[in-house]
Every structure is written in C-alpha cells, then in structure tokens.
Design a protein around this motif. Sequence first.
Motif, mmCIF file in Angstrom:
data_model
loop_
_atom_site.group_PDB
_atom_site.id
_atom_site.type_symbol
_atom_site.label_atom_id
_atom_site.label_comp_id
_atom_site.label_asym_id
_atom_site.label_seq_id
_atom_site.Cartn_x
_atom_site.Cartn_y
_atom_site.Cartn_z
ATOM 1 N N PHE A 14 0.877 -0.981 -0.077
ATOM 2 C CA PHE A 14 0.012 -0.030 0.083
ATOM 3 C C PHE A 14 0.819 1.180 -0.085
ATOM 4 N N THR A 15 0.615 2.252 -0.929
ATOM 5 C CA THR A 15 1.089 3.431 -0.969
ATOM 6 C C THR A 15 0.369 4.215 -0.068
ATOM 7 N N ARG A 16 1.260 4.647 1.115
ATOM 8 C CA ARG A 16 0.224 5.412 2.116
ATOM 9 C C ARG A 16 0.911 6.987 2.360
ATOM 10 N N GLY A 17 -0.077 7.825 2.438
ATOM 11 C CA GLY A 17 0.188 9.267 2.939
ATOM 12 C C GLY A 17 -0.082 9.208 4.255
ATOM 13 N N SER A 18 -0.824 8.168 4.822
ATOM 14 C CA SER A 18 -1.224 8.426 6.293
ATOM 15 C C SER A 18 -0.246 7.660 7.188
ATOM 16 N N GLY A 19 -0.483 7.613 8.449
ATOM 17 C CA GLY A 19 0.949 7.230 9.179
ATOM 18 C C GLY A 19 0.955 5.720 8.875
ATOM 19 N N HIS A 20 2.075 5.405 8.929
ATOM 20 C CA HIS A 20 2.775 4.240 8.504
ATOM 21 C C HIS A 20 4.081 3.629 9.167
ATOM 22 N N ASP A 21 4.364 2.299 9.302
ATOM 23 C CA ASP A 21 5.423 1.972 9.950
ATOM 24 C C ASP A 21 6.457 1.249 8.782
ATOM 25 N N ARG A 22 7.572 0.799 9.198
ATOM 26 C CA ARG A 22 8.486 0.233 8.269
ATOM 27 C C ARG A 22 7.815 -0.771 7.145
ATOM 28 N N PHE A 23 6.960 -1.455 7.792
ATOM 29 C CA PHE A 23 6.270 -2.451 6.914
ATOM 30 C C PHE A 23 5.258 -2.166 5.968
ATOM 31 N N GLY A 24 4.945 -0.719 6.232
ATOM 32 C CA GLY A 24 3.920 -0.102 4.990
ATOM 33 C C GLY A 24 2.392 -0.293 5.704
ATOM 34 N N ARG A 25 2.523 -0.697 6.937
ATOM 35 C CA ARG A 25 1.054 -0.919 7.626
ATOM 36 C C ARG A 25 0.785 0.467 8.095
ATOM 37 N N TYR A 26 -0.732 0.767 8.270
ATOM 38 C CA TYR A 26 -1.111 1.790 8.722
ATOM 39 C C TYR A 26 -0.840 1.816 10.340
ATOM 40 N N THR A 27 -0.561 3.174 10.885
ATOM 41 C CA THR A 27 -0.260 3.168 12.266
ATOM 42 C C THR A 27 -0.419 4.544 12.849
ATOM 43 N N GLU A 28 -0.876 4.338 14.094
ATOM 44 C CA GLU A 28 -1.169 5.490 14.721
ATOM 45 C C GLU A 28 -0.346 5.550 16.117
ATOM 46 N N ASP A 29 0.593 4.549 16.067
ATOM 47 C CA ASP A 29 1.543 4.405 17.486
ATOM 48 C C ASP A 29 2.495 5.495 17.324
ATOM 49 N N ALA A 30 2.848 6.036 18.255
ATOM 50 C CA ALA A 30 3.548 7.524 18.316
ATOM 51 C C ALA A 30 5.157 7.064 17.891
ATOM 52 N N ALA A 31 5.603 5.874 18.336
ATOM 53 C CA ALA A 31 7.026 5.806 18.157
ATOM 54 C C ALA A 31 7.205 5.245 16.717
ATOM 55 N N LEU A 32 6.134 4.521 16.225
ATOM 56 C CA LEU A 32 6.454 4.076 14.957
ATOM 57 C C LEU A 32 6.426 5.249 13.932
ATOM 58 N N TYR A 33 5.426 6.098 14.169
ATOM 59 C CA TYR A 33 5.253 7.394 13.273
ATOM 60 C C TYR A 33 6.467 8.319 13.440
ATOM 61 N N GLU A 34 6.949 8.272 14.499
ATOM 62 C CA GLU A 34 8.276 9.189 14.591
ATOM 63 C C GLU A 34 9.636 8.477 13.971
ATOM 64 N N GLU A 35 9.433 7.082 13.880
ATOM 65 C CA GLU A 35 10.456 6.728 13.329
ATOM 66 C C GLU A 35 10.778 6.869 11.856
ATOM 67 N N THR A 36 9.575 6.862 11.304
ATOM 68 C CA THR A 36 9.361 7.003 9.804
ATOM 69 C C THR A 36 9.494 8.521 9.419
ATOM 70 N N LEU A 37 9.001 9.244 10.226
ATOM 71 C CA LEU A 37 9.338 10.593 9.816
ATOM 72 C C LEU A 37 10.722 11.180 10.045
ATOM 73 N N GLN A 38 11.568 10.646 11.061
ATOM 74 C CA GLN A 38 12.927 10.962 11.312
ATOM 75 C C GLN A 38 13.625 10.146 10.179
ATOM 76 N N ARG A 39 13.410 9.051 9.681
ATOM 77 C CA ARG A 39 14.266 8.332 8.871
ATOM 78 C C ARG A 39 13.920 9.230 7.486
ATOM 79 N N VAL A 40 13.046 9.766 7.001
ATOM 80 C CA VAL A 40 12.768 10.487 5.888
ATOM 81 C C VAL A 40 13.724 11.641 5.881
ATOM 82 N N ARG A 41 13.604 12.475 7.175
ATOM 83 C CA ARG A 41 14.450 13.587 7.136
ATOM 84 C C ARG A 41 15.996 13.040 7.088
#
Length: 604
Positions: A450-477
Amino acid sequence: MAAENEFVMRIANVNGSGSASANRMIAQCVFRMGIPVGPKNMFPSNIQGLPTWYEIRVSEAGYTGRRGTLDLLLSFNRQTLWEDIRSLVSGGYVLYDSTQPLADIPAAALQKLDTLSLLPLPVAQLVREKFSNAKVRGLLQNLVYVGALISLVELEEKVLERILQEKFGKSPALLQMNLDALQIGRNYAQAHFSSPLPFYVRAKPVLRDEILLEGNQAAALGCLYAGATVVGWYPITPSTSLVQAFTQFCEKLRVDKETGEKRYCILQAEDEMSALGIVLGAGWNGARAFTATSGPGLSLMTEFLGYAYYAELPAVIFNVQRCGPSTGMPTRNQQADLLSAAYASHGDTQHVLLFPSSPAECFAFGRQAFDWAERLQTPILVMSELEIGMNEFVSPPLEEPDPATYDRGKVLREEDLQARTTPFHRYQWDEPDCIAPRTLPGVHSKGSYFTRGSGHDRFGRYTEDAALYEETLQRVRRKISYAAETLLPEFIWDRSAEPTKECVLCYGSSAEPLQEALDLLQAEGCKLDQIRIRSFPFSVKLTEALRTYERVWVVEQNRDGQMRKLLLAELELDATRLKPVLLCTGLPMEASWLVERLKTRSAP
C-alpha cells in the motif's frame, strides 16, 4: 565613449508589434560575429499595447548582465521615450521614428537631450512608400531599424541575410520583403547619419563552440536526455515555454519512424494540483515524469508535495519563479519562492531544491534531477527563474550524458523479488542512506504494498503508534540530510588571491551581474570572496565555509531575504554576520547597483 564590441542598446516598443523576432535577429547577428552578447527581454503580461523593452549588451569582455546605462536607444514607443532617455549616458544616441515630430517634451527631457545625439529615422513613412500590403507594414518596420544598425554599429549584412534566409527561405516573396526592408533602413542610415557610431561591432573569434539558448529550452533538453516520457502540466507564465520546447523535441525525437507511435505522454490537466498528481502516478509506475510551473501553481501543488515526500514518490518539478505574491507581475523576475518550496505542505517536510544560474545548469540539473528523484524517492524542485528561463544566454556546449549512467535508485526487479527469502516491506531499510527499496506495480506479487500518505510503519502498515510514526518521519529527514552531504551539487566557492574576511553569497540569476560587480570592486581595491549556492538542504561544508567570514553579504531578488532566513533556520550561524542585499523590483539585477550597495556596506 568610442568602444569596439563594448556597448548597450535598448529597443523600446509596444507588445504585439512583432518586434521580438527582429530584436532577436540583432542579438543573433552579434553572436554569429563571434562576440558575447546578453539580450534581456522585458515585456508586459498582457497580449498587446503595453510597453516592451529589449536590451542587448555587446561585450567582448564577456559581461552579459544588465549594465544599468545605455549607449543607444531605439525608441518606437513615444509613451516611454522621455523616461527611456534617462538611462542614456552623456553623449548617447537616440534613434527614433520621425514620421511624427517630437512633441510635448518635458523640461527635464529637454535638459537631457542637450547631452544626446538624435537620429531621426522615418520608419513608418519609408515602409508606406515601399510596401502596398498594409497587413505586413507594421512587421516590416522592425526590419527597417535593424537595417539601420548595419550602418550605425556595423552589423554584418550577410549574417542578417542568412538569418532571414533560415527563417523565411520557404516563402520567397516574404523573404524578399524582409530583405527589402533591411536595405531601406541601411540605405537611409548611410545617407543621413555619420556612421559608424563611436561604438560598433567588429567580428572576432571570441566565441567558438558556444551556443545561444534560453534556460527553458535547456531544461527541456535535460528532461529529454534524462529519459522523461510523461508530463503533467497546466500552462502558466514563465514556465509554459519549457513544456512547449519539450513537446517539440519529443515530436522530433520520440516518435517511431515506422509506426508513427508516440513514445511520450503530455497531459494538460485542469489545474496544477492535478498536474502534479499525474506526475506522481507516472513516477509510481516507473516512468520518469515532470511538471513545470511558477509560484501560483506551486502554491496549489503543496498538498501533493507533502504526500510525495511522506509516501516517498519520485517527481521532478520545474518552478520558474516570477514576481508574487498572488498573480503579482507574471513577466517579471524574482527569487521569492524559496521558503514556500523548501517546506511545501503542512506538517514537517524538507524538499530538495536546485538553483541553476545558467542554461547550462538548467540542462545539467534537469538531467540529474530525475536520477536524484528516483535515488531519494522524493520530489526534486528545480528553482529556475524567468530571467534565466525566458532569456537567451551565451552558453558552453551542452554535454550529452551517457544513458548507461542513469540512476533508477533502489528498485527491486522481478528476479530480485523471486530470489527473496524474506517478505518485502516497502519502508524497511538497512543502509546508512536511510532509503528503502521500492518495487514497480505488476512486476511480481511479492512486491505488492500500500502506498500511504497516512501514518505508516516500516512494514507499510497503517499506524497511529507514536514511536513508529516518529521513526518513519525521522528516517525520511535523515535520508534528505544524507543526500545533502553525499549526492547534491556542492556550492561554488571563489576565493580572492588575498585573504579577506568578507564574502558575497548568491544563487540563481544574481550570479551573472555579481561577477562583473566583484571584478569592478576588485579594480578599486575592494576584494570579496564569493559563494554560490546550488542546492538545498545545505551541507556541513557550507556551514564551515561561512563561519570563516566576519561578514557575508547575501544577495537576493526578493523583499524578505528568504535565502538568509533559510541559512539561519538550517545552520548554526551568527545572524549578525549575514547581511542582506535585496532587490525586489522585478527587473534584472544590475552590476552597477551591486557595486554601489556592496561598496557602501563594505566600508569600514
């Protein structure tokens, strides 16, 4: 005042008069005579009737930016005549249509006229006497003043004739009328004026392999050589000619000669947001795709830019900047989209920006932007400007890239997926560049996600988990920051022979007049280093370079000092050391203007 191959002329006319092609002939003639030339076209955004100016700088020394003063004014617009003569140097010349006598001369203009030489040329009368076709008289008037320049500044007649032959060779009757108009102007000038003027063109092999082209043309060629096949766009000045040029190149080079099949797709969308959506869809499918726009269009694209940044989709956006805000002045230059582009979208984003300063860099960055977009899986914004995109520049030959060097990034092919012993997860990474491999749709079922513009983790799964969301955002930065240090074009650092504690920082079209200004200042004993920024985000090396100076003059063409704000926001610098030098008139920056401001600010 006598000068061989060193002077400036301005042709003042009205929009819709057909003078643009004649004016371009003059610049082409000088160029073909082997002399560096800098044409600047200043025109209104309406279709017809308002004033337009075409300034041509002839400079054997290679200074092709706007000088600020004129030696020769060709005035065919009485509405602006008295304002235009203010730019003439003392002893300058005014060639004007004397079919109607000069009248209502302001007192200030009378005083200025005492220092000038008038060259009355009855253009309209000469054309009426020679040509019976009323429809073409207006256009042929332009060739009359071009012909007068054969005598006045010694443009080579044979070169002009070749240019006309190239343009009208398929229509002998039209070609002959243009040649006749050229001769009318030449003959009248020879009979009535003392020629040549104290300044003139003398053919020399100063130029050899150089070419004359616009930045938008060069960018379109860069896209072609990058292998771009899809364009989603919506017309907007001053970027329209980029897509038009790309279309012409594709019609010539991207059509199968045997079947007539077009191997490209150019879609005009209903708006700029939809245009970028087309580009993102094409890039997701594996095509190389781009759009071209300007400030108002970029504003509409911000939602999709944020989506592409977070979902990690490749795209190339050419933003040919113009005066804002809102509609602003569509045909005037500005460098005022930096902040809106760097952080386009809501939420936390940081986009890659490239700052070309010439058509050669428009070509190079246009070509490389696709590699970087696919390597980084992110939008790349090429921040060109009207000044570069819609004016012709003397350029070194463009270097044809090797297609074998294309960088498609981390794309898993069918054989890669078949050989995998572990499941594919779209946003799972394991390398220092923080870039996760991607797949293309339809290649293999193991590569689906799934191509997601919503919150997602490293597996591409939808998530609203704070730590997993931050992990993705920091990685992109971190991915973008890694590119700033290892991938993007470095800044250019020109250091004077003697150490100095002061530096001038510039980017984009400001580089052209700044080089002349620094040479003039150096001749007066004022030595300044120069840094030209070519990309954003900034590297650590730039921070280190800037910290070596007590004062850094940041030259920009906007009101608010947007590059200075970016530097202070991104780098740990002393704000008191960064001094703004700002121009926000919409007109091309002049070397004389820069000299005045830098000389004043650099005084102890």
